[in-house]
Design a protein around this motif. Structure first.
Motif, PDB file in Angstrom:
ATOM      1  N   HIS A   1       9.225   9.954   1.182  1.00 52.14           N
ATOM      2  CA  HIS A   1      10.259   8.969   1.461  1.00 52.14           C
ATOM      3  C   HIS A   1      11.068   9.474   2.634  1.00 52.14           C
ATOM      4  N   THR A   2      11.395   8.584   3.544  1.00 50.73           N
ATOM      5  CA  THR A   2      12.263   8.981   4.641  1.00 50.73           C
ATOM      6  C   THR A   2      13.601   8.293   4.447  1.00 50.73           C
ATOM      7  N   VAL A   3      14.650   9.069   4.421  1.00 48.74           N
ATOM      8  CA  VAL A   3      15.983   8.497   4.245  1.00 48.74           C
ATOM      9  C   VAL A   3      16.860   8.946   5.402  1.00 48.74           C
ATOM     10  N   VAL A   4      17.490   7.970   6.041  1.00 47.92           N
ATOM     11  CA  VAL A   4      18.433   8.301   7.113  1.00 47.92           C
ATOM     12  C   VAL A   4      19.819   7.913   6.619  1.00 47.92           C
ATOM     13  N   ASN A   5      20.736   8.853   6.563  1.00 47.04           N
ATOM     14  CA  ASN A   5      22.113   8.498   6.201  1.00 47.04           C
ATOM     15  C   ASN A   5      23.076   9.314   7.062  1.00 47.04           C
ATOM     16  N   GLU A   6      24.371   9.274   6.698  1.00 45.50           N
ATOM     17  CA  GLU A   6      25.355   9.913   7.584  1.00 45.50           C
ATOM     18  C   GLU A   6      25.161  11.434   7.654  1.00 45.50           C
TER      19      GLU A   6
ATOM     20  N   TRP B   1       0.829  -1.217   0.000  1.00 42.01           N
ATOM     21  CA  TRP B   1       0.000   0.000   0.000  1.00 42.01           C
ATOM     22  C   TRP B   1       0.865   1.270   0.000  1.00 42.01           C
ATOM     23  N   GLY B   2       2.139   1.139  -0.232  1.00 40.47           N
ATOM     24  CA  GLY B   2       3.057   2.276  -0.090  1.00 40.47           C
ATOM     25  C   GLY B   2       3.704   2.233   1.281  1.00 40.47           C
ATOM     26  N   ASP B   3       4.635   3.152   1.523  1.00 37.25           N
ATOM     27  CA  ASP B   3       5.353   3.236   2.805  1.00 37.25           C
ATOM     28  C   ASP B   3       6.097   1.949   3.140  1.00 37.25           C
ATOM     29  N   GLU B   4       6.569   1.267   2.129  1.00 36.63           N
ATOM     30  CA  GLU B   4       7.278   0.005   2.364  1.00 36.63           C
ATOM     31  C   GLU B   4       8.738   0.238   2.744  1.00 36.63           C
ATOM     32  N   GLY B   5       9.174   1.496   2.646  1.00 36.91           N
ATOM     33  CA  GLY B   5      10.581   1.796   2.901  1.00 36.91           C
ATOM     34  C   GLY B   5      11.360   1.892   1.592  1.00 36.91           C
TER      35      GLY B   5
END
Ligand code: GDP
Length: 424
Positions: free
Chosen positions: A40-45, A10-14
């Motif tokens: 979209h949520t992205v976590v990086n350095e 349904w979306g929001d799968e990462g």
């Protein structure tokens, strides 16, 4: 190499996080549908980023990002998104961001129309994100859209806008009885944000075609999932665009091009934002626990998401319509609190069990057939090798893989870039 990365559910799968990870090997990332109605949520350095419009590759300096003709773009939102990223030190220029001249602009009156319609529907509402997406796509197909390319000539833009506003006010003013849309105000808005967006306007079709010939690696990034596709999703509880991989090259600007690979992003449990049938839905404490464990609140709206068990009939359907060659299973770590893990192994419709996902009104009658698998009850977020996973986690993955008949190539065990397992 042309790869599409798409949502199975349904979306929001990462997807954002997987695109961020896998995009490293790609030269170009393209968004080909939708607008700022999802995030979209992205976590990086560099930190945590919420991207509503910009392709996820924007966080890598060497990656070129393309916004295709299939998109609807709220240029005010885009200007703010660009600004926010620049403040965090992300470099954005016409070298790494290219916007199709054929993409359609989502205007303030589209947002307004969205709100007016949701108010009119009252308790029959669809749960729109009120970002103007349905009205702007409707205008596109009514041939009353304003394209990004129209920002290149303000005289033509002004003429066009005048005619469109006259038509739009038949709906806003005469239909809904709201205040009329003002021409000058809207033109000012277009000029203000148009100035920010204009440097990025490109003949994206030519750019992508040339890049393809040069052997560049291109990734097509979808928003939302298969079950939200306008044709193949749970209509009318869908988005207004095509979320499927078959549309990727079309919405990007290079129709007629074949994809080499489709990666489907599938979540280890189910979540759903908005209204409509959601067969596996959990309620009460059970739901609250899963929602908390998975931090399931909308990236675009902050709304709590509906949550449920992994849904085999729906996921099998999603995999089929996406034509997924391989799967990335996300958020497996979230299930570590469960003593036993529920899985919806079939639907029961009129007393009969089925694995087929109904795409019509029959879905309203579907009841989940739940089976429980043993929980793994330990933190798996630091595990990087399949063989190091607890036995129960391996069994859960294998069970899902066999039931959905799609090879699971990646398993994501945390939001951080390196928190994943590649299955060999
Ligand atoms: P998208 O639109 O498909 O990118 O989905 P979201 O933006 O809703 O992303 C899902 C959320 O889950 C984000 O907050 C991610 O940082 C997070 N996330 C992604 N993968 C994982 C994972 O494997 N485990 C955990 N715990 N969180 C994840």
């Amino acid at each position: 190499m042309l790869t599409a990365i798409v949502g199975i559910n349904w979306g929001d799968e990462g997807k954002g996080r997987m695109v961020d990870l896998l995009s490293e090997e790609y030269d170009i990332i393209v968004r080909y549908q939708g607008g700022n109605n999802a995030g979209h949520t992205v976590v990086n350095e560099k930190g945590k980023f919420i991207l509503n419009l910009l392709p996820s590759g924007i966080l890598r300096e060497a990656t070129v990002n393309v916004m295709g003709n299939g998109m609807v773009i709220d240029i005010e939102h885009l200007a703010n998104e660009i600004e926010r990223l620049k403040e965090k030190g992300i470099v954005i220029s016409s070298k790494n961001l290219k916007i199709s001249d054929k993409a359609i602009i989502c205007l303030p009156y589209h947002r307004q129309q969205d709100v007016l319609e949701e108010e009119r529907l009252a308790d029959k509402k669809f749960g729109s994100t009120k970002r103007g997406i349905a009205p702007v796509y409707s205008d596109k197909y009514s041939k009353k859209g304003i394209r990004i390319g129209d920002l290149l000539d303000y005289n033509i833009l002004s003429e066009k806008l005048k005619g469109i506003i006259e038509w739009k006010n038949l709906t806003i003013e005469k239909g809904y009885g709201a205040e009329p849309i003002m021409f000058e105000e809207t033109l000012d808005w277009l000029e203000k944000y148009g100035n920010i967006v204009r440097p990025y306007i490109t003949d994206v079709s030519k750019y992508l075609d040339d890049s393809k010939k040069e052997g560049k690696k291109i990734m097509f990034e979808a928003q939302l999932g298969a079950l939200r596709d306008i044709d193949f999703g749970i209509y009318p509880y869908t988005s207004s665009s095509q979320t499927i991989s078959s549309y990727a090259t079309c919405g990007a600007g290079i129709p007629g091009t074949k994809l080499d690979c489709v990666i489907g992003i599938m979540k280890a449990y189910s979540t759903c934002v908005g209204e409509g049938p959601f067969t596996v839905e959990m309620f009460g404490d059970e739901a609250e626990e899963l929602r908390k464990a998975g931090a399931e609140y909308g990236a675009a709206t902050g709304r709590p998401r509906r949550v449920g068990a992994f849904d085999i009939p729906a996921s099998r359907y999603g995999i089929k319509v996406q034509g997924a060659d391989e799967i990335a299973l996300t958020k497996l770590d979230v299930l570590s609190y469960m003593d036993k893990i529920p899985v919806c192994v079939a639907y029961e419709i009129d007393g009969k069990e089925t694995l087929d996902f109904p795409t019509g009104n029959e879905l309203n009658k579907a009841k989940p057939v739940i089976k429980y698998l043993p929980g793994f009850k330990q933190d798996i977020s630091k595990i990087r090798k399949f063989e190091d996973l607890p036995k129960e986690a391996k069994e859960y993955i294998k069970y899902i893989e066999e039931a959905t008949e799609a090879p699971i190539k990646y398993i994501s065990v945390g939001p951080e870039r390196d928190a994943y397992i590649e299955v060999n």
